[in-house]
Each structure stands twice: as structure tokens, then as C-alpha cells.
Design an enzyme around this catalytic site. Structure first.
Site, PDB file in Angstrom:
ATOM      1  N   ARG A  64       0.680  -1.325  -0.170  1.00 18.69           N
ATOM      2  CA  ARG A  64      -0.288  -0.050   0.204  1.00 18.69           C
ATOM      3  C   ARG A  64       0.346   1.505  -0.180  1.00 18.69           C
ATOM      4  NH1 ARG A  64      -1.525   1.684   4.787  1.00 18.69           N
ATOM      5  NH2 ARG A  64      -2.020   0.243   5.763  1.00 18.69           N
ATOM      6  N   TYR A 116     -16.287  16.677 -15.638  1.00 19.35           N
ATOM      7  CA  TYR A 116     -16.951  14.936 -15.466  1.00 19.35           C
ATOM      8  C   TYR A 116     -17.992  15.178 -15.046  1.00 19.35           C
ATOM      9  CZ  TYR A 116     -16.651  10.260 -15.384  1.00 19.35           C
ATOM     10  OH  TYR A 116     -16.288   8.693 -14.977  1.00 19.35           O
ATOM     11  N   LYS A 213      -8.383   5.895 -19.358  1.00 20.40           N
ATOM     12  CA  LYS A 213      -8.848   6.603 -20.884  1.00 20.40           C
ATOM     13  C   LYS A 213      -7.225   6.783 -21.155  1.00 20.40           C
ATOM     14  CE  LYS A 213     -12.631   7.480 -18.412  1.00 20.40           C
ATOM     15  NZ  LYS A 213     -12.635   8.677 -17.941  1.00 20.40           N
TER      16      LYS A 213
HETATM   17  C1  PLP Z   1     -13.649   8.507 -16.507  1.00 18.09           C
HETATM   18  C2  PLP Z   1     -13.507  10.375 -15.913  1.00 18.09           C
HETATM   19  C3  PLP Z   1     -12.859  10.621 -14.907  1.00 18.09           C
HETATM   20  C4  PLP Z   1     -12.892   9.735 -13.779  1.00 18.09           C
HETATM   21  O1  PLP Z   1     -11.868   8.114 -13.876  1.00 18.09           O
HETATM   22  P1  PLP Z   1     -12.365   7.250 -13.406  1.00 18.09           P
HETATM   23  O2  PLP Z   1     -10.839   5.872 -14.186  1.00 18.09           O
HETATM   24  O3  PLP Z   1     -13.963   6.280 -14.323  1.00 18.09           O
HETATM   25  O4  PLP Z   1     -12.596   6.849 -11.925  1.00 18.09           O
HETATM   26  C5  PLP Z   1     -11.944  11.988 -14.405  1.00 18.09           C
HETATM   27  N1  PLP Z   1     -12.233  12.892 -15.195  1.00 18.09           N
HETATM   28  C6  PLP Z   1     -12.403  12.904 -16.254  1.00 18.09           C
HETATM   29  C7  PLP Z   1     -12.528  13.827 -17.660  1.00 18.09           C
HETATM   30  C8  PLP Z   1     -13.378  11.661 -17.339  1.00 18.09           C
HETATM   31  O5  PLP Z   1     -13.167  11.235 -18.329  1.00 18.09           O
END
Ligand code: PLP
Length: 396
Positions: A64, A116, A213
Site C-alpha cells: 500500500r 466530468y 482513458k
Molecule cells: C473518466 C474520467 C474521470 C474519472 O475517472 P475513473 O477512472 O472513471 O474514476 C475523471 N475525469 C475525466 C475527464 C474522465 O473522463
């Protein structure tokens, strides 16, 4: 103080002379000292032997706190964003929560209005109840930067381009104003990735990513990250990360390290296809309006050219018609997958009002332009001809 993150400044030194693509491939990595393995191993373990009580054999004690595979990723991310300190967590939202933990209930946080959906939900449904004060402002309007960021502001939270309306926020202007009043700035750089935009170079204090992403880019990991140059804040963030437990596991860390090696070629291809698809859509008789920062018709195209080195793989458009027309397109597409998320090799299409931005109240969605005929596309790496044909057939 012997800190949990060792000495990143020293660790990153051998890579600082490298360009972006070389950093993506080699950043933070050395052949394994035991076996010579060229790729960093997955240290899939929780604890590390000690020779005497309190004297670990190596640098590590407990996963951790720190893990060798995660550390490779954290160093690689720091190098890509021209930062010094990287931290990797189990999701973008974990990164968001951790960053907010640097601040106290009662602190005022100014946030861009088109944020978001999950961030909006965390801020309004979880953190407001704990006493944090959020002000949602259209920071793409330069006049509002000066007006809304005041002596009371502790943090400015922004995404640029915003999601899903792809409005741009002038990072330099926000950073200058924040500095003048003693506030910190975080840029959620998920949409552009460091390939197209480097917020720390433009004056931001923190960069945040959903690794889920573009950075991972293969739709097979959920992860998040924070990168900074601020050593005091980084020490605190590592302490908080260890205390709260928001960490990315070794296998997921390894997958992201692997993915980062192709980030530059992927981003370049995403950007090229998105530009051509946006130009094609703009001429399509079934399309009312296209929003893409690379189009001359984008109201902030000049700012896009100034603060980004490309325009990314995300585009949005309004169909002629309403919900029925939008639903029909979403039902008919075959190459595009109807799904939330973005940034993977495969093309995705989604309906923000029903899907990603359902947690934003209807009157705010409508005020912002998230209409029933509005669709968001994550342009993947398939043949452009297939993407055009798929949409063309779905439109008819
Ligand atoms: C998807 C996303 C998040 C959140 O991320 P997760 O990995 O789904 O928790 C935050 N900001 C943006 C711009 C995103 O596209």
C-alpha cells in the site's frame, strides 16, 4: 525524513534529456537487476522481508505504501507530464478524492461548470455535505476567471477541453489569477493526455488523470493519477495516499506501463482521425453542428493552437432532430460501440444527457447545451472509412 517515495528527483535524472516518445518507452525503467528482464516485472506481492525489525532488505516494506511496479508507472507518468512526483491510484475518482484531501472542509473550490459527471457527483453529493464549498463557473469565459477566483479561493479545478462540450479554458490565465490570490490549480488532463497538453508547463500545480482513458488506452484498466512538481504537496499526497489506501495494484500498474509505450503513436492517430471525421461530419446533411477544437469553426480554435499541440480524439455533435433521431443512430451503429468512457483503441459513441451526464441536473444540462440530439464520440483507431460508413448508415 526517509520518505515513502524514495528520491524521485534522483530517479528521474537519467531520463530528463529524452524526448516524449523516448520517455514513454523508457521512462522510470531499467533492466531488472536480478534477471536482466527488459520489461519491468510485476511485483505481485504485499509485503517485503526485513533483516532486522525495522530494517527492510530492500527499499520496500508494504505494497500500500509503495510497490516497485507502481513506482515505475509513477515515475513514467511524472516524466510524461514534465513533473517530478507521480502517484497512481485505483481510479480517476480516487485521484480526485485524494487531491481534495489536501484541502479542508470550509475551503472554497472553484470548478469549471462543464465538468466530468462523476466529479460533479463527488463534489455536490459527497464533499459538499462534508463542508467543502464549490462554485461552478464557466471558466472558458475569460471575464469570469478574474471575477470568480478570489482571496477566498483555495483551489481551482478545471478540465480543458471540457466534457462533453469541449470548451477550452486558458490554463495560463487561470494559473496567473490563482497565483495572485494564493490558490492552487489542478487540471484534469484526461482528454488530451500529456501528448497534446502539459498543464504543469502552463502554470498548473497539479495534473490529474483518469488512466482508464487515453493513458491506458485499451479499455482494460481503471486507474487514476496525480502529478506535481510541488515537493511539499507531494509529501503530503504520499502520506494521504498511504493513509487513505488509494493505490493502483501491481498488475494494473504493469498494464498501464505497457500501454504508455504506445501513447504517442496512439494519440497521433486518434488526433488525425478525429480531425478528418469532424470535417466530414461538419458537411453531413444530417448533422446540425460539430464541436471539435481542431475545427476552424470552434470558437476557441486559436486558444487550442496556443495551449495544445494537437486537438485530441474526442468530438461532439448535434444531430438534426431530437431524442428519437439520436436513439436511432445509437441503435444502428455497428463499428462504434454504444458505451460510456473514452480513449480506447475502439471507437465509442454515447448520449451524454442519458449516460455520462445523467447525474448533472436537467436544468444545468440544458443551460450548458447537453441536449437530446447531442452525441459524444471517442474516435478510435479503426479505418476512418469504416467509421464514416458506420455513421452514414446509422444516420439514414
Ligand atoms: C473518466 C474520467 C474521470 C474519472 O475517472 P475513473 O477512472 O472513471 O474514476 C475523471 N475525469 C475525466 C475527464 C474522465 O473522463
Amino acid at each position: 525524513m526517509a520518505s515513502h517515495f524514495g528520491n524521485p528527483e534522483e530517479r528521474l535524472k537519467p531520463f530528463l534529456s529524452l524526448g516524449f516518445s523516448s520517455r514513454a518507452i523508457h521512462g522510470g525503467q531499467h533492466p531488472d537487476p536480478v534477471t536482466g528482464a527488459v520489461m519491468p516485472p510485476i511485483y505481485q506481492n504485499s509485503t517485503y522481508a526485513q533483516s532486522e525489525a525495522g530494517k527492510p532488505i530492500g527499499e520496500f516494506e508494504y505494497s500500500r505504501t509503495h510497490n516497485p511496479t507502481r513506482r515505475v508507472l509513477e515515475d513514467a507518468l511524472a516524466l510524461l507530464e514534465n513533473g517530478t512526483f507521480g502517484l497512481a491510484m485505483s481510479s480517476g475518482m480516487a485521484a480526485t478524492s485524494l487531491l481534495i484531501s489536501l484541502f479542508q472542509p470550509g475551503d472554497e473550490i472553484v470548478c469549471c461548470d462543464d465538468v466530468y459527471g462523476g466529479t460533479y457527483r463527488l463534489f455536490t453529493k459527497v464533499l459538499e455535505a462534508q463542508g467543502y464549498k464549490f462554485r461552478f463557473v464557466d471558466l472558458s469565459d475569460v471575464g469570469q476567471i478574474e471575477q470568480s477566483i478570489t482571496q477566498n479561493t483555495k483551489l481551482v479545478w478545471l478540465e480543458t477541453p471540457t466534457n462533453p462540450l469541449l470548451k477550452l479554458i486558458d490554463i495560463r490565465k487561470v494559473a496567473a489569477r490563482a497565483k495572485a490570490v494564493g490558490a492552487k490549480v489542478v487540471v484534469d488532463n484526461t482528454f488530451m493526455s500529456p501528448y497534446f497538453q502539459k498543464p504543469l508547463d502552463l502554470g498548473a500545480d497539479f495534473v490529474l488523470h483518469s488512466l482508464t482513458k487515453y493513458i491506458n488506452g485499451h479499455s482494460d484498466v481503471v486507474g487514476g493519477a496525480i502529478i506535481t512538481r510541488d515537493k511539499v504537496a507531494a509529501e503530503r499526497l504520499y502520506f494521504l495516499q498511504n493513509s487513505i489506501g488509494a493505490v493502483l495494484g501491481p498488475f494494473d500498474s504493469w498494464l498501464v506501463v505497457r500501454s504508455i509505450k504506445t501513447l504517442p503513436v496512439r494519440m497521433k492517430a486518434h488526433g488525425e482521425s478525429a480531425q478528418l471525421l469532424a470535417e466530414w461530419l461538419e458537411k453531413h446533411p444530417k448533422v446540425e453542428k460539430v464541436i471539435y477544437p481542431g475545427l476552424k469553426s470552434h470558437p476557441q480554435h486559436t486558444l487550442a493552437r496556443e495551449q495544445m499541440s494537437g486537438f485530441g480524439g474526442m468530438l461532439s455533435f448535434y444531430l438534426k432532430g431530437g431524442l428519437a433521431e439520436a436513439q436511432a443512430v445509437l441503435r444502428k451503429v455497428k463499428v462504434f460501440t454504444l458505451a460510456e468512457s473514452l480513449g480506447g483503441v475502439e471507437s465509442l459513441i454515447e448520449h451524454p444527457a442519458i449516460m455520462t451526464h445523467a447525474s448533472v441536473p436537467q436544468h444545468i444540462r440544458e443551460k450548458n447545451g447537453i441536449a437530446d440530439s447531442f452525441l459524444r464520440v471517442s474516435v478510435g483507431l479503426e479505418d476512418l472509412a469504416d467509421l464514416k460508413k458506420d455513421l452514414d448508415e446509422a444516420f439514414s
